[in-house]
Write a protein that holds these residues in place. Structure first.
Motif, PDB file in Angstrom:
ATOM      1  N   GLY A   1     -10.768 -31.192  18.001  1.00 43.02           N
ATOM      2  CA  GLY A   1     -12.032 -31.981  17.899  1.00 43.02           C
ATOM      3  C   GLY A   1     -11.943 -32.774  16.480  1.00 43.02           C
ATOM      4  N   ASP A   2     -12.859 -33.066  16.063  1.00 46.65           N
ATOM      5  CA  ASP A   2     -13.107 -33.768  14.651  1.00 46.65           C
ATOM      6  C   ASP A   2     -12.576 -33.180  13.518  1.00 46.65           C
ATOM      7  N   LEU A   3     -12.700 -31.696  13.492  1.00 52.53           N
ATOM      8  CA  LEU A   3     -12.194 -30.671  12.681  1.00 52.53           C
ATOM      9  C   LEU A   3     -10.791 -30.312  12.964  1.00 52.53           C
ATOM     10  N   ARG A   4      -9.916 -30.521  12.120  1.00 55.75           N
ATOM     11  CA  ARG A   4      -8.390 -30.242  12.169  1.00 55.75           C
ATOM     12  C   ARG A   4      -7.895 -29.388  10.785  1.00 55.75           C
ATOM     13  N   GLY A   5      -7.111 -28.470  11.246  1.00 54.33           N
ATOM     14  CA  GLY A   5      -6.395 -27.556  10.089  1.00 54.33           C
ATOM     15  C   GLY A   5      -4.942 -27.616  10.163  1.00 54.33           C
ATOM     16  N   ALA A   6      -4.257 -27.656   9.125  1.00 54.78           N
ATOM     17  CA  ALA A   6      -2.928 -27.749   9.052  1.00 54.78           C
ATOM     18  C   ALA A   6      -2.539 -26.670   7.926  1.00 54.78           C
ATOM     19  N   GLY A   7      -1.371 -25.940   8.154  1.00 55.53           N
ATOM     20  CA  GLY A   7      -0.832 -25.111   7.326  1.00 55.53           C
ATOM     21  C   GLY A   7       0.648 -25.267   7.240  1.00 55.53           C
ATOM     22  N   SER A   8       1.315 -24.813   6.171  1.00 59.69           N
ATOM     23  CA  SER A   8       2.756 -24.965   6.087  1.00 59.69           C
ATOM     24  C   SER A   8       3.140 -23.670   4.806  1.00 59.69           C
ATOM     25  N   ALA A   9       4.605 -23.603   4.879  1.00 56.18           N
ATOM     26  CA  ALA A   9       4.979 -22.493   4.227  1.00 56.18           C
ATOM     27  C   ALA A   9       6.519 -22.938   4.185  1.00 56.18           C
ATOM     28  N   SER A  10       7.169 -22.626   2.888  1.00 54.82           N
ATOM     29  CA  SER A  10       8.589 -23.131   2.711  1.00 54.82           C
ATOM     30  C   SER A  10       9.125 -22.033   1.695  1.00 54.82           C
ATOM     31  N   VAL A  11      10.417 -21.865   1.901  1.00 60.89           N
ATOM     32  CA  VAL A  11      11.275 -20.811   0.898  1.00 60.89           C
ATOM     33  C   VAL A  11      12.599 -21.681   0.835  1.00 60.89           C
ATOM     34  N   SER A  12      12.887 -21.726  -0.530  1.00 60.71           N
ATOM     35  CA  SER A  12      14.126 -22.448  -0.991  1.00 60.71           C
ATOM     36  C   SER A  12      14.818 -21.442  -1.685  1.00 60.71           C
ATOM     37  N   VAL A  13      16.124 -21.333  -1.502  1.00 52.26           N
ATOM     38  CA  VAL A  13      17.073 -20.198  -2.150  1.00 52.26           C
ATOM     39  C   VAL A  13      18.246 -20.870  -2.642  1.00 52.26           C
ATOM     40  N   GLU A  14      18.686 -20.546  -3.921  1.00 52.38           N
ATOM     41  CA  GLU A  14      20.059 -21.024  -4.519  1.00 52.38           C
ATOM     42  C   GLU A  14      20.057 -19.871  -5.416  1.00 52.38           C
ATOM     43  N   PRO A  15      21.359 -19.790  -5.856  1.00 49.73           N
ATOM     44  CA  PRO A  15      21.903 -18.665  -6.677  1.00 49.73           C
ATOM     45  C   PRO A  15      21.018 -18.391  -7.941  1.00 49.73           C
ATOM     46  N   ASP A  16      20.560 -19.334  -8.361  1.00 46.80           N
ATOM     47  CA  ASP A  16      19.734 -18.977  -9.491  1.00 46.80           C
ATOM     48  C   ASP A  16      18.309 -19.225  -9.539  1.00 46.80           C
ATOM     49  N   TYR A  17      17.793 -19.843  -8.394  1.00 53.83           N
ATOM     50  CA  TYR A  17      16.317 -20.125  -8.340  1.00 53.83           C
ATOM     51  C   TYR A  17      15.934 -19.928  -6.886  1.00 53.83           C
ATOM     52  N   LEU A  18      14.802 -19.249  -6.838  1.00 55.55           N
ATOM     53  CA  LEU A  18      13.767 -18.864  -5.530  1.00 55.55           C
ATOM     54  C   LEU A  18      12.635 -19.524  -5.637  1.00 55.55           C
ATOM     55  N   SER A  19      12.274 -20.237  -4.591  1.00 60.93           N
ATOM     56  CA  SER A  19      10.874 -20.793  -4.530  1.00 60.93           C
ATOM     57  C   SER A  19      10.192 -20.672  -3.409  1.00 60.93           C
ATOM     58  N   ILE A  20       9.071 -19.955  -3.330  1.00 59.98           N
ATOM     59  CA  ILE A  20       8.152 -19.814  -2.256  1.00 59.98           C
ATOM     60  C   ILE A  20       6.904 -20.562  -2.250  1.00 59.98           C
ATOM     61  N   SER A  21       6.446 -21.056  -1.406  1.00 62.43           N
ATOM     62  CA  SER A  21       5.202 -21.987  -1.222  1.00 62.43           C
ATOM     63  C   SER A  21       4.467 -21.860  -0.062  1.00 62.43           C
TER      64      SER A  21
END
Lengths: 424, 67
Positions: free
Chosen positions: A136-156
């Motif tokens: 309808g007129d209301l819409r919800g969206a979501g996302s998630a991501s993981v990024s991995v490298e030897p010296d950096y881990l990012s989760i969002s």
């Protein structure tokens, strides 16, 4: 032309084979695009609206694969293949998708040379998923991501609901995303050394239908960052106060080493940062082309100010071919603690180094001009059960570092080739 | 600041005065009229790494060759 392209890419570190492949692919796509006349059914209507004449029935499966490359005059090259798959049902109002991306970075930049380190190569893997629902007129969206490298881990992850108001003339959208980064050192387990960086990103905006062919978007976003994002490898050269004025912008490594003091402390950035940005975007569709103009104003608690202006003109060369030249100019000031040649103070024989110090020239004043072009070629008819398309992008970037050590400008070339497919 | 606020209010009011019927929305529905980013993830990452003032992007991370 082929020889010129190969020579240019050779200078930037790209293999000659890749240049030849890009040239051959561009030729093939051009021939394909202009050799196939549009069928009668394709050109119906005043625009290429996907739904015109054939309302969506059932779910659509979409998949794409892209290979992008980046090479610059600072001896950094990046090869980044990525693939995306998704399924959507526009009638029911839902969509889900996932993307996998790999970055292979190879670098022997001047920062690395200045520390007498050797060229290194690093691989980053990133996985993201996204979904949306809103019949309808209301819409919800979501996302998630993981990024991995030897010296950096990012989760969002994030959520972004939107509402259509006033018979779809106004759409309001808000979003919130949380990011959690773990910063480490290559070869050292996170359990031995790591820093944490947390990001909260909040955004709100609205799009307005101005006419049957124009839409305006106005939005603002705030990012709150907490944590020490200093690079654990970045050492900052220090100078005596009376020597610092002798260090010109773009000073060569040898000159910097000749004038600097023995102290070379690690970078230290503030552990808190708030970013604020406002964006305006205007889109106008004429019969055969779309004009997109965007302006973004930025300021943050580190004292940086920036403006980013973009323009893009997507022209329908034929029913199946779209050519989109674009230009982008990014200007930014330096952070309040930015010093081209950081200085120490000596009091009673004790050497005091600045509490905040960085050699990250991206925190200094700079200007980046990007000029690019997309060529999109549909390989099938617009209403075919199975639709495929090729997209090629090439962009050149010129960066002027106005007040930085080692280099004063950088040229880069970015290319991307993508193949997209969809079927119902 | 007041001028900006007034401009936004006027803009919203002007948008409210414009009525576009569903059958007039063919151009608005064109794929190129998207509000989403029109560049791929590779180029987005390049920008996020190279522009200290980029902000608002959760995919800047590292992998930039900038040591």
């Amino acid at each position: 032309m082929q020889r010129a392209a190969a020579a240019a890419t050779d200078r930037l570190g790209l293999p000659r084979l890749l240049a030849r492949a890009l040239f051959a692919l561009a030729c093939a796509i051009s021939i394909s695009a202009f050799a196939k006349p549009a069928s009668a059914g394709e050109g119906a209507g005043s625009s290429a609206t996907p739904s015109a004449g054939a309302p969506p029935t059932g779910a659509t499966v979409e998949a794409s694969a892209e290979l992008s490359t980046y090479a610059d005059t600072d001896n950094v090259t990046v090869v980044a293949p990525n693939a995306r798959a998704g399924i959507r049902d526009d009638a029911e109002g839902w969509a889900v998708g996932a993307r996998y991306l790999v970055d292979v970075v190879s670098a022997a930049s001047v920062d690395i040379v200045s520390t007498a380190s050797s060229r290194w190569r690093e691989i980053r893997h990133a996985v993201s998923i996204d979904g949306a629902y809103g019949p309808g007129d209301l819409r919800g969206a979501g996302s998630a991501s993981v990024s991995v490298e030897p010296d950096y881990l990012s989760i969002s992850g994030g959520l972004s609901p939107s509402w259509k108001l006033d018979d779809d003339h106004v759409t309001l959208a808000v979003s919130y995303a949380l990011g959690h980064d773990t910063i480490g050192r290559a070869g050292t387990p996170f359990s031995v050394f790591h820093r944490t960086l947390v990001r909260h990103q909040m955004a709100a905006g609205a799009s307005f239908v101005l006419s049957p062919s124009s839409v305006l978007w106005l939005g603002a976003d705030v990012v709150v960052e907490r944590g020490d994002q200093s690079k654990p490898y970045r050492y900052v050269p220090m100078f005596d106060a009376q020597v610092a004025p002798q260090v010109p912008p773009g000073a060569h490594v040898a000159l910097v080493n000749a004038l600097r003091r023995d102290e070379r402390p690690l970078e230290q950035l503030p552990t808190e940062r708030e970013r604020y940005a406002a964006t305006g975007r205007w889109l106008h569709r004429s019969r055969w082309a779309t004009l997109r103009i965007e302006e973004r104003l930025y300021m943050d608690s580190w004292g940086q100010l920036a403006t980013t202006t973009e323009g893009r003109y997507a022209m329908d060369l034929s029913e199946r071919t779209t050519l989109s030249p674009d230009v982008r100019l990014h200007l930014q000031s330096g952070a309040s603690f930015w010093q081209r040649a950081p200085t120490v103070t000596e009091t009673d024989g004790a050497v005091m180094i600045p509490r905040l110090r960085t050699g990250d020239r991206e925190l200094g004043p700079l200007a980046i001009l990007t000029v690019g072009m997309d060529l999109r070629v549909a390989l099938t008819q617009r209403l075919a059960a199975v639709r495929t398309a090729f997209v090629v992008r090439a962009a050149g970037m010129h960066t002027s570092f106005i007040d930085a050590l080692f280099i004063s400008q950088r040229q880069a070339i970015f290319t991307a080739m993508a193949f997209e497919g969809a079927f119902q | 600041m007041k001028k900006v606020a007034c401009s936004i209010v006027l803009l919203v009011a002007a948008a409210g005065c414009t009525r576009v019927a569903p059958h007039q929305r063919g151009r608005l529905a064109h794929p190129s009229m998207t509000q989403s980013s029109v560049i791929g993830p590779g180029e987005q990452h390049v920008r996020a790494v190279q522009e200290g003032a980029v902000g608002g992007s959760l995919d800047a991370t590292s992998g930039c060759g900038c040591n």
